[in-house]
Design an enzyme around this catalytic site. Sequence first.
Site, PDB file in Angstrom:
ATOM      1  N   ASP A  16       0.821  -1.165  -0.084  1.00  0.00           N
ATOM      2  CA  ASP A  16      -0.279  -0.113  -0.364  1.00  0.00           C
ATOM      3  C   ASP A  16       0.977   1.466   0.115  1.00  0.00           C
ATOM      4  OD1 ASP A  16      -2.451   1.434  -0.056  1.00  0.00           O
ATOM      5  OD2 ASP A  16      -2.906   1.292   2.393  1.00  0.00           O
ATOM      6  N   HIS A  33       2.772   3.232  -8.686  1.00  0.00           N
ATOM      7  CA  HIS A  33       2.822   1.965  -9.128  1.00  0.00           C
ATOM      8  C   HIS A  33       3.185   1.314 -10.145  1.00  0.00           C
ATOM      9  CE1 HIS A  33      -1.299   1.720  -7.215  1.00  0.00           C
ATOM     10  NE2 HIS A  33      -2.308   3.177  -8.682  1.00  0.00           N
ATOM     11  N   LEU A 127      10.884 -20.689  -5.000  1.00  0.00           N
ATOM     12  CA  LEU A 127       9.832 -19.584  -3.741  1.00  0.00           C
ATOM     13  C   LEU A 127       8.842 -19.542  -4.944  1.00  0.00           C
ATOM     14  CD1 LEU A 127       9.205 -17.175  -2.640  1.00  0.00           C
ATOM     15  CD2 LEU A 127       9.681 -15.602  -4.339  1.00  0.00           C
TER      16      LEU A 127
HETATM   17  C1  IPE Z   1      -5.525  -2.663  -0.189  1.00  0.00           C
HETATM   18  O1  IPE Z   1      -5.201  -1.058  -0.847  1.00  0.00           O
HETATM   19  C2  IPE Z   1      -5.503  -3.156  -1.227  1.00  0.00           C
HETATM   20  C3  IPE Z   1      -3.955  -3.323  -2.405  1.00  0.00           C
HETATM   21  C4  IPE Z   1      -3.116  -3.320  -1.223  1.00  0.00           C
HETATM   22  C5  IPE Z   1      -4.294  -4.425  -3.876  1.00  0.00           C
HETATM   23  P1  IPE Z   1      -6.087  -0.531  -0.561  1.00  0.00           P
HETATM   24  O2  IPE Z   1      -5.622   0.940  -0.838  1.00  0.00           O
HETATM   25  O3  IPE Z   1      -7.048  -0.569  -1.860  1.00  0.00           O
HETATM   26  O4  IPE Z   1      -7.111  -0.023   0.934  1.00  0.00           O
HETATM   27  P2  IPE Z   1      -7.572   0.483   1.733  1.00  0.00           P
HETATM   28  O5  IPE Z   1      -8.775   1.254   0.874  1.00  0.00           O
HETATM   29  O6  IPE Z   1      -6.751   1.921   1.700  1.00  0.00           O
HETATM   30  O7  IPE Z   1      -8.345   0.244   2.946  1.00  0.00           O
HETATM   31  C1  IPE Z   2      -1.834  -0.086  -3.693  1.00  0.00           C
HETATM   32  O1  IPE Z   2      -0.837   1.213  -3.792  1.00  0.00           O
HETATM   33  C2  IPE Z   2      -1.573  -0.505  -5.016  1.00  0.00           C
HETATM   34  C3  IPE Z   2      -3.134  -0.839  -5.079  1.00  0.00           C
HETATM   35  C4  IPE Z   2      -4.396  -0.352  -3.917  1.00  0.00           C
HETATM   36  C5  IPE Z   2      -3.690  -1.296  -6.301  1.00  0.00           C
HETATM   37  P1  IPE Z   2      -1.857   2.843  -3.273  1.00  0.00           P
HETATM   38  O2  IPE Z   2      -2.716   2.782  -4.466  1.00  0.00           O
HETATM   39  O3  IPE Z   2      -3.688   2.338  -2.728  1.00  0.00           O
HETATM   40  O4  IPE Z   2      -1.545   3.860  -3.213  1.00  0.00           O
HETATM   41  P2  IPE Z   2      -2.255   4.472  -1.642  1.00  0.00           P
HETATM   42  O5  IPE Z   2      -2.663   3.999  -0.685  1.00  0.00           O
HETATM   43  O6  IPE Z   2      -2.995   5.829  -2.310  1.00  0.00           O
HETATM   44  O7  IPE Z   2      -1.352   5.848  -0.871  1.00  0.00           O
HETATM   45 MG    MG Z   3      -3.889   2.547  -0.686  1.00  0.00          MG
END
Ligand code: IPE
Ligand code: IPE
Ligand code: MG
Length: 236
Positions: A16, A33, A127
Amino acid sequence: MASAPGTPRHVAIIMDGNGRWATSKGWPRLVGHRKGAERVKEVVRAAPDLGIEYLTIYAFSTENWKRSTEEVLGIMGLFARYIQREAKALSAEGVRMRFVGDRARLDQKLQDLMAWIEAQTAGNSRLNLTVAINYGGRDELMRATRRIAERVAAGELSPGDITEGTVDAALDSADLPDPDLVIRTSGETRVSNFLLWQAAYAEFEFTPVLWPDFTPEVLAEILSRFGDRDRRFGGV
Ligand code: IPE
Ligand code: IPE
Ligand code: MG
């Protein structure tokens, strides 16, 4: 390679913070990303030497469709590119790549690539890398329940014979051990629908590091503290 004592055999990561990382630098979220995908390569490369046998990463949740079409398509494009560009390296490094999540909603071309890389790497065992795409713990349990109900309806299984093992075997993760350690980056301290059944007795680590800043060194530091944990599994 067998895990050293105190080393988690199966590490699962909620990757995240990509969006915030990019936004803080004034860049589009997709740049975060892209950087995140680079980090995945580094962590995958480092994992076996850290004693990890199974690495499961949360890449796209069943809730992430709520994002803009541009972001969703951008992320899906990264998955396809990762598979195509990393196929050789994954095989050379002995990585077996698999996926959990509901594939039916994904683009057919991406589904084909996923099936291809799974077949391509099926003989590898250094792995076990599992990528969760269009994955939700509740969605997975719902689909597992349907599979079990179909077996009951077909007369193959009686309700009284349903055990935890029956549920385990009906999940996308049927071939994987439960995670020992779940790591979430970016400072959020929630599970966001990840491995709800499988993580029943996992240890959790929350780090403020945003995923694009997450290095094998950060992972090694987290793992070094894992051995201090007293996993009681309900005992004393
Ligand atoms: C969780 O992250 C999903 C992934 C890392 C793929 P999100 O950014 O979607 O989660 P929330 O919305 O903060 O709970
Ligand atoms: C995690 O990073 C990747 C996915 C959920 C696809 P985020 O895109 O949720 O990044 P933040 O949480 O908005 O910073
Ligand atoms: Mg996120």
